[in-house]
Design an enzyme around this catalytic site. Sequence first.
Site, mmCIF file in Angstrom:
data_model
loop_
_atom_site.group_PDB
_atom_site.id
_atom_site.type_symbol
_atom_site.label_atom_id
_atom_site.label_comp_id
_atom_site.label_asym_id
_atom_site.label_seq_id
_atom_site.Cartn_x
_atom_site.Cartn_y
_atom_site.Cartn_z
ATOM 1 N N PRO A 35 0.850 -1.206 0.000
ATOM 2 C CA PRO A 35 0.000 0.000 0.000
ATOM 3 C C PRO A 35 0.878 1.245 0.000
ATOM 4 O O PRO A 35 1.464 1.607 1.012
ATOM 5 C CB PRO A 35 -0.809 -0.132 1.295
ATOM 6 N N ASP A 38 5.922 2.197 2.047
ATOM 7 C CA ASP A 38 4.985 1.101 2.258
ATOM 8 C C ASP A 38 4.279 1.356 3.586
ATOM 9 O O ASP A 38 4.896 1.296 4.657
ATOM 10 C CB ASP A 38 5.744 -0.230 2.294
ATOM 11 N N HIS A 39 2.971 1.621 3.519
ATOM 12 C CA HIS A 39 2.243 2.010 4.719
ATOM 13 C C HIS A 39 2.045 0.856 5.698
ATOM 14 O O HIS A 39 1.619 1.080 6.841
ATOM 15 C CB HIS A 39 0.888 2.616 4.341
ATOM 16 N N ARG A 40 2.342 -0.368 5.287
ATOM 17 C CA ARG A 40 2.319 -1.480 6.235
ATOM 18 C C ARG A 40 3.495 -1.383 7.196
ATOM 19 O O ARG A 40 3.417 -1.808 8.355
ATOM 20 C CB ARG A 40 2.400 -2.826 5.501
ATOM 21 N N VAL A 46 5.618 1.586 7.469
ATOM 22 C CA VAL A 46 5.948 2.949 7.887
ATOM 23 C C VAL A 46 4.673 3.749 8.107
ATOM 24 O O VAL A 46 3.822 3.828 7.214
ATOM 25 C CB VAL A 46 6.817 3.652 6.814
#
Length: 471
Positions: free
Chosen positions: A265, A441-443, A445
């Site tokens: 994501p 990567d929002h998973r 960070v």
Amino acid sequence: MIRTITLPDLGEGLTESDLVEWTVAVGDTVELNQVVAEVETAKALVQLPSPYAGVVAELLVEPGATVPVGTALLTIAVDEPAVVGDAPTTSPDAERPAEADVSEDTTEVAAPARTSVLVGYGPLVEASARPRRRSRSADWVAAHAIADDTAALALAGRRIGPKVLPPVRKLAHDLGVDLNRMEGTGKDGMITREDVLHVVSGVGTAPVVDRSEARTPTVSRPASRMVAAPPASQPVADPREVRIPVAGVRKQTAAAMVASAFTAPHASTALTVDVTPTLELLAQLKADRALEGHRISILTLVAKAVTIALAGNPSLNARWDEAAGEIVQYGHVHLGIAAATPRGLLVPNVKGADRLRLAELADAIGALTEAARAGTTTPADLAGGTITITNIGVFGVDTGTPILVPGQAAILAMGAIRRLPWEFQDQIALRSVLTLSLSFDHRLVDGAEAARFLADVGAILARPGTVLRMV
């Protein structure tokens, strides 16, 4: 005796390569380990040495063709016994016996200590020195496109399932693609990486009967692949159109970017920085005799700022381990430097960039980019990157939202440096301004972590003395 040379496993999970050119012709005499062909992988150009000495009997693949690992490339007539454990002596078109025992141990020849010999290649060694290779499982054989359906079903324990290589199976799992609802377009119905990516993007192969509902295996083959019907009318081709085959680095880059876009994501943030003090520092460094001969540039200084900022923001130097359900934060920084080349985009990385002094970092970046443009980048240089910098400013672009390199948590884009009116010491002055764009990567960070990292990089570039409180 006729021996067949096949495309070896080139490592790094690569399942296919493009044959660029032959360096021999039919009738040529070749020596042991003489280069016979040049192949291109997603990683680099690789020279293919011959494991035999003899005379070239037949070239089986045309230059430009994409071939899977294990494909027969050429045959050589040799006068001496063959090396144990290599390709069979029969014609590449000969069928494999259905009753073959796939659980039987095979042997593999250890390659000599020289860089030109690829995996599975090398001169004859004593029997006592031959390491044993682990047994091949039935699932492995079922995944490798066996010619006889009856044998395939028997070897797989009569389990009806798709033919697919392990790396493609993992990609399908990561993307949430049901392989049991697909018909492959590869050899003998093999499901390829492109099939999986096409399904994700909404085009490609049509679904087939759910294999989980089948109870009695059939020996007959399907009549043909199920594909979308062509449109009723085709537009007339424009003679001015140029069609460029998608192969080699560009093909693999496209697949990697699609996989990255659909698995990680993406989120992004940006910061515009007054880098006038950094440019003044750069001018001083270039005039320093102690650094003479080292090509220090704005990219070098940004790279150094990134490695320093990562020490306080380790979440951006990490990867997502899906199988273990863990976030892995690296203890090192292998800094990727995106390089535009005639072969496509390459991202070699500087190993241990966080441990290098400024001059060493400048030399390492220069050597990697030169090798990338010359087409001499090695697979090792391209593997293992942990975070990447891409300098889009060299194209006159101010900002962008780059796609993550698969497996990495972040990528930083450098824009062009502009002379703009800027607030400076409570007045408006012309200053050198640079925009930094960060995709992450929002998973792995959070937005706050990304913002702190970008602010730290910006602070170092705006006030180089700031680094003293960070180290």
